[in-house]
Design a protein around this motif. Structure first.
Motif, PDB file in Angstrom:
ATOM      1  N   CYS A   5      17.066   7.737   2.979  1.00 52.58           N
ATOM      2  CA  CYS A   5      16.799   8.284   1.548  1.00 52.58           C
ATOM      3  C   CYS A   5      15.508   8.974   1.664  1.00 52.58           C
ATOM      4  O   CYS A   5      14.641   9.126   2.866  1.00 52.58           O
ATOM      5  CB  CYS A   5      16.513   7.025   0.704  1.00 52.58           C
TER       6      CYS A   5
ATOM      7  N   PHE B  14       0.807  -1.112  -0.187  1.00 51.90           N
ATOM      8  CA  PHE B  14       0.047  -0.054   0.140  1.00 51.90           C
ATOM      9  C   PHE B  14       0.929   1.463   0.112  1.00 51.90           C
ATOM     10  O   PHE B  14       1.836   1.430   0.663  1.00 51.90           O
ATOM     11  CB  PHE B  14      -0.778   0.065   1.367  1.00 51.90           C
TER      12      PHE B  14
ATOM     13  N   GLN C 270      15.535  -1.704  -5.184  1.00 51.70           N
ATOM     14  CA  GLN C 270      16.420  -2.108  -4.069  1.00 51.70           C
ATOM     15  C   GLN C 270      16.160  -3.782  -4.382  1.00 51.70           C
ATOM     16  O   GLN C 270      17.204  -4.682  -4.030  1.00 51.70           O
ATOM     17  CB  GLN C 270      15.715  -1.992  -2.731  1.00 51.70           C
TER      18      GLN C 270
ATOM     19  N   VAL D 168       8.452  -1.318   3.561  1.00 50.33           N
ATOM     20  CA  VAL D 168       8.980  -2.570   2.614  1.00 50.33           C
ATOM     21  C   VAL D 168      10.382  -1.981   2.309  1.00 50.33           C
ATOM     22  O   VAL D 168      11.533  -2.501   2.016  1.00 50.33           O
ATOM     23  CB  VAL D 168       8.141  -2.635   1.410  1.00 50.33           C
ATOM     24  N   ILE D 169      10.486  -0.681   1.905  1.00 51.00           N
ATOM     25  CA  ILE D 169      11.877  -0.018   1.669  1.00 51.00           C
ATOM     26  C   ILE D 169      12.774  -0.097   2.647  1.00 51.00           C
ATOM     27  O   ILE D 169      13.992  -0.490   2.646  1.00 51.00           O
ATOM     28  CB  ILE D 169      11.538   1.720   1.231  1.00 51.00           C
TER      29      ILE D 169
ATOM     30  N   GLU E  93      18.111  -5.223   4.917  1.00 49.01           N
ATOM     31  CA  GLU E  93      18.613  -6.342   4.230  1.00 49.01           C
ATOM     32  C   GLU E  93      20.018  -6.036   3.348  1.00 49.01           C
ATOM     33  O   GLU E  93      20.824  -6.868   3.572  1.00 49.01           O
ATOM     34  CB  GLU E  93      17.791  -7.069   3.160  1.00 49.01           C
ATOM     35  N   LEU E  94      19.967  -5.045   2.705  1.00 47.75           N
ATOM     36  CA  LEU E  94      21.048  -4.504   1.870  1.00 47.75           C
ATOM     37  C   LEU E  94      22.342  -4.147   2.769  1.00 47.75           C
ATOM     38  O   LEU E  94      23.437  -4.618   2.556  1.00 47.75           O
ATOM     39  CB  LEU E  94      20.784  -3.412   0.971  1.00 47.75           C
TER      40      LEU E  94
ATOM     41  N   GLU F 191       4.194  -1.307  10.872  1.00 46.53           N
ATOM     42  CA  GLU F 191       4.912  -0.298  10.145  1.00 46.53           C
ATOM     43  C   GLU F 191       6.091   0.180  10.871  1.00 46.53           C
ATOM     44  O   GLU F 191       5.896   0.169  12.342  1.00 46.53           O
ATOM     45  CB  GLU F 191       3.962   0.820   9.768  1.00 46.53           C
TER      46      GLU F 191
ATOM     47  N   CYS G  24       3.099  -4.258   5.054  1.00 48.86           N
ATOM     48  CA  CYS G  24       2.460  -4.145   3.632  1.00 48.86           C
ATOM     49  C   CYS G  24       2.747  -2.352   3.324  1.00 48.86           C
ATOM     50  O   CYS G  24       1.820  -2.518   2.179  1.00 48.86           O
ATOM     51  CB  CYS G  24       1.023  -4.830   3.723  1.00 48.86           C
ATOM     52  N   ASP G  25       3.260  -1.821   3.764  1.00 41.79           N
ATOM     53  CA  ASP G  25       3.248  -0.557   3.178  1.00 41.79           C
ATOM     54  C   ASP G  25       4.539  -0.047   2.635  1.00 41.79           C
ATOM     55  O   ASP G  25       5.538  -0.529   3.066  1.00 41.79           O
ATOM     56  CB  ASP G  25       2.648   0.602   4.175  1.00 41.79           C
ATOM     57  N   ALA G  26       4.527   0.814   1.760  1.00 42.90           N
ATOM     58  CA  ALA G  26       5.693   1.177   0.849  1.00 42.90           C
ATOM     59  C   ALA G  26       6.936   1.826   1.804  1.00 42.90           C
ATOM     60  O   ALA G  26       8.041   1.054   1.609  1.00 42.90           O
ATOM     61  CB  ALA G  26       5.505   2.356  -0.058  1.00 42.90           C
TER      62      ALA G  26
ATOM     63  N   GLN H 150      13.828  -3.527   2.983  1.00 40.07           N
ATOM     64  CA  GLN H 150      15.127  -3.901   1.843  1.00 40.07           C
ATOM     65  C   GLN H 150      16.435  -3.076   2.415  1.00 40.07           C
ATOM     66  O   GLN H 150      17.479  -3.794   1.976  1.00 40.07           O
ATOM     67  CB  GLN H 150      14.526  -3.372   0.681  1.00 40.07           C
ATOM     68  N   GLN H 151      16.288  -2.044   2.652  1.00 43.28           N
ATOM     69  CA  GLN H 151      17.439  -1.180   3.148  1.00 43.28           C
ATOM     70  C   GLN H 151      18.263  -1.908   4.182  1.00 43.28           C
ATOM     71  O   GLN H 151      19.481  -2.108   4.343  1.00 43.28           O
ATOM     72  CB  GLN H 151      17.137   0.086   3.753  1.00 43.28           C
TER      73      GLN H 151
ATOM     74  N   ILE I  13      23.679  -7.179   4.375  1.00 48.76           N
ATOM     75  CA  ILE I  13      24.717  -7.993   3.105  1.00 48.76           C
ATOM     76  C   ILE I  13      25.891  -7.090   2.998  1.00 48.76           C
ATOM     77  O   ILE I  13      26.828  -7.800   3.074  1.00 48.76           O
ATOM     78  CB  ILE I  13      23.945  -8.070   1.603  1.00 48.76           C
ATOM     79  N   ASN I  14      25.781  -5.859   2.724  1.00 52.42           N
ATOM     80  CA  ASN I  14      26.960  -5.191   2.550  1.00 52.42           C
ATOM     81  C   ASN I  14      28.004  -4.946   3.784  1.00 52.42           C
ATOM     82  O   ASN I  14      29.289  -4.871   3.341  1.00 52.42           O
ATOM     83  CB  ASN I  14      26.638  -3.813   2.014  1.00 52.42           C
TER      84      ASN I  14
ATOM     85  N   GLN J  78       6.308  -9.751   6.322  1.00 51.62           N
ATOM     86  CA  GLN J  78       5.817  -9.323   5.271  1.00 51.62           C
ATOM     87  C   GLN J  78       5.159 -10.465   4.358  1.00 51.62           C
ATOM     88  O   GLN J  78       4.332 -10.017   3.658  1.00 51.62           O
ATOM     89  CB  GLN J  78       7.182  -8.628   4.667  1.00 51.62           C
TER      90      GLN J  78
END
Lengths: 183, 183
Positions: B108, A111, A173, B169-170, B176-177, B72, B164-166, B173-174, B180-181, B158
């Motif tokens: 960001c 969403f 991403q 989710v961002i 997780e990156l 959230e 479930c909100d943008a 993913q940030q 990893i990095n 998730q």
């Protein structure tokens, strides 16, 4: 703890082409009343279109709410022609880019801004895209320029602020994670 | 190709607490006219609050536009008290979680749905959070439950559709990156 809000009244203040505006009066879990300003939106499908040489297609377009041009992945809202979000994704991929693919894979759904809107987005990836045989007409009020970018080029566009919307940030991403995980 | 749309008229149809609705009549690059339905929003700050043992704090709350509960990251809209988005981020971190940190780092910024809204989000990370000495009062119409989750637990939330909100989710993913990095 109980969270649910009970809807007492709903007023539709605006019915538009893109969105509706509703005002709800709700009863909170503590029995107090509150007002909720809600945007109703049909939802949208967005596509990560990959060329066979590993570029993604971005769409440059004017975004009037921001009064500026952005680079975004192709996307469009669901309409009455669509039985599923995937139907909208196929159509928008064709209309906005002139490409198609053998299949669309659902990457995730989310969403965009659940504090005030019910807009849901379905994000697909399309691999090994190829030109369509017959391109659908673009929306009459849309003016687009296509940009096939490498991941590094796209990350630079984000740093420059040209890539600046939530769905395209999520797509970028996802792309980076997919590259890392396939290594 | 020229992209810019020229504003011919602007009508403010609704002025609310959360958002305003404006209808613009614009002239397109091909001189045709079109109507734009635009939501004006003050923007919002969101925070990725990390505990010293590597969990992120999520907020469970009712989202009336979706008629359901979501998980959230803490977030809230900018208001007249805020000179900057970071001011709003400090306040919301305190109000919604009762935690603070030595510093906030901008991760960001993005627009949640630029097709119809000008809402911009600023996403910060707060490391090594600790309880505040004096917690600010929560908004009177907000009911929250906190959940400190590991990355794996959050990814499961998730998959279950609770995250479930943008913006979240961002953030995920940030996270997780970043993991990893740093390996």
């Amino acid at each position: 703890m109980k969270f649910e809000e009970k809807v007492l009244t709903t007023k539709k203040l605006f019915h538009g082409v893109m969105l509706d505006l509703e005002i709800e009066e709700v009863q909170l879990p503590n029995q107090q009343k509150a007002t909720r300003e809600i945007i109703r939106h049909p939802g949208a499908a967005a596509i990560m279109p990959f060329t066979s040489d590993g570029r993604m297609i971005f769409v440059e377009q004017w975004r009037e709410p921001l009064r500026r041009v952005t680079y975004e992945i192709p996307a469009g809202k669901l309409d009455q022609r669509d039985a599923t979000a995937e139907d909208a994704a196929w159509r928008e991929l064709n209309e906005e880019t002139g490409f198609t693919s053998d299949q669309l894979t659902l990457v995730c759904q989310f969403f965009s801004s659940p504090g005030f809107a019910d807009e849901q987005l379905w994000l697909y990836r399309a691999d090994n895209i190829r030109p369509v045989e017959k391109q659908l007409p673009q929306d009459q009020d849309e003016f687009l320029r296509l940009h096939p970018l490498t991941l590094q080029e796209a990350k630079t566009k984000q740093q420059e602020g040209k890539i600046c919307d939530a769905k395209t940030v999520i797509a970028l991403q996802q792309w980076e994670l997919a590259v890392i995980n396939n290594k």
